[in-house]
Enzyme design. Sequence first.
Site, short mmCIF file in Angstrom:
data_model
loop_
_atom_site.label_atom_id
_atom_site.label_comp_id
_atom_site.label_asym_id
_atom_site.label_seq_id
_atom_site.Cartn_x
_atom_site.Cartn_y
_atom_site.Cartn_z
N ASP A 329 0.99 -1.38 -0.16
CA ASP A 329 0.48 -0.09 -0.20
C ASP A 329 0.97 0.97 0.27
O ASP A 329 1.82 1.35 1.03
CB ASP A 329 -1.03 -0.24 1.62
CG ASP A 329 -2.04 1.16 0.99
OD1 ASP A 329 -2.62 0.93 0.63
OD2 ASP A 329 -2.31 1.97 2.10
N GLU A 372 -4.92 2.46 -4.12
CA GLU A 372 -3.03 2.19 -4.21
C GLU A 372 -2.92 1.49 -3.79
O GLU A 372 -1.28 1.51 -2.92
CB GLU A 372 -2.96 3.39 -3.20
CG GLU A 372 -3.02 3.94 -1.58
CD GLU A 372 -4.27 4.23 -1.33
OE1 GLU A 372 -4.83 4.84 -0.18
OE2 GLU A 372 -4.86 4.39 -2.73
#
Length: 462
Positions: A329, A372
């Site tokens: 992430d 993301e």
Amino acid sequence: MTGSILIVDDLATNRIILKVKLNAACHDTLQAATGAEALALARSAQPKLILLDMILPDISGIEVCRRLRANPETQHIPVVIITASGDRASRLRALEAGADEFLTKPLNEVILLARIRSLLRARETEAELRLRSETWGELDLADGETVFAMPGRVALVAADPAIAIGWRAALAPHLKERLVILTPNAALGEMPEGAVPDFYMIAGDLGGYGSGQRLLADLRSRASSRHAAIALVLHEANPESAAMALDVGASDLLTLPLDPQETALRIALHVQRKRRADALRRAVNMGLRLAVTDSLTGLYNRRYALAHLDRIAARARETGRRYAVMVLDLDHFKSVNDTFGHGAGDAVLEAVAARLRDNLRPSDLVARIGGEEFLVALPDATLGSARIAAERLCRVIREEPVPLPDGSGSVSVTISVGLAMGPGLTPEPPEGWSRDSLARADAALMAAKSDGRDQVTISSAA
């Protein structure tokens, strides 16, 4: 009625005779007595094939065929023109109007039904490809492509090269396609991409009875030539052997002596149809690829990633080797969008995706599974090799800032990684273990975020 064969003839007797023959072969039928009625039924009922008489009381069968081909709703329906007149000029006009076949009365039932089966196979294949291609288009997955119409490649195959040379000399003035002469062995040999013929014209007798049909069957069984159009050149055709050739996979039958102009029209029709089917296959394949790909980064998407992770887990169970799962992430990604704009955020995602892909093995899975968030799976991995790979990914993201798309500078980004190991053969993993590995990697990611980010955290189960 969709799925029926439309019989168009001004004589009720002829329509009834054809209806009985087709019903006996399990085909449903519709009937029309005029060209106008035929055009209306073709649009409303969408028959799977049209048997069209040449002579009609209002407009000619050839004009009906021409109007069918000009209408997008009916242009893909196969049309067989039937007439008592077998003169050459009529055949040429019918083929020029777009007819798929031209048959003369009295009709041979065996040949007629074999022709219908052959045309329906081609129609169903194209219809299925078109349906899938249109589906991708509606989902905005398949981009339109511009195709430069290169000449088709036509292979002439005969036992005696002199025969093929004669065919080439007769056809060349009437065809824009490239004519090449091949021996039977060369026709079955490996060919570079782009050199495989679009159309094969094969002598029925290549040195033994049925040898042309055997070559036809071989070509249909091979991936490189499976979708090519193939015509068998026969002496005055025996109905049974001609029907068998069509059922084996011949796209057309040509009888000696050849009429060069008619043969050229038939070849051009088959090459055009084959090129159209090729374009539809490319559109379908592109749609399939885009359906499992993230449009921004070019990585696989979540749907594909989860299915592939299951396959990696299944292979680990078979081989006894372990695999690793990482969930990655981007740290503080929201601040990138808020500070520099969403264009900068997209540039960061593209750059991170490229670095992940460039620093993993071809056999490793890398996918974008969220805004993301990325997923990496390493088959045949140990805890040590997986940890080294995860730390390398953190490093390559951290060390080089991402240039901003407007050229005003760059932005530094880091990632946090959660790592979990999937078991091999022992102990026997429970059902759904691959998703459990993903859940443990996700929990490890949360721990990495809580402990300060820009680091790798390994699941305690590992």
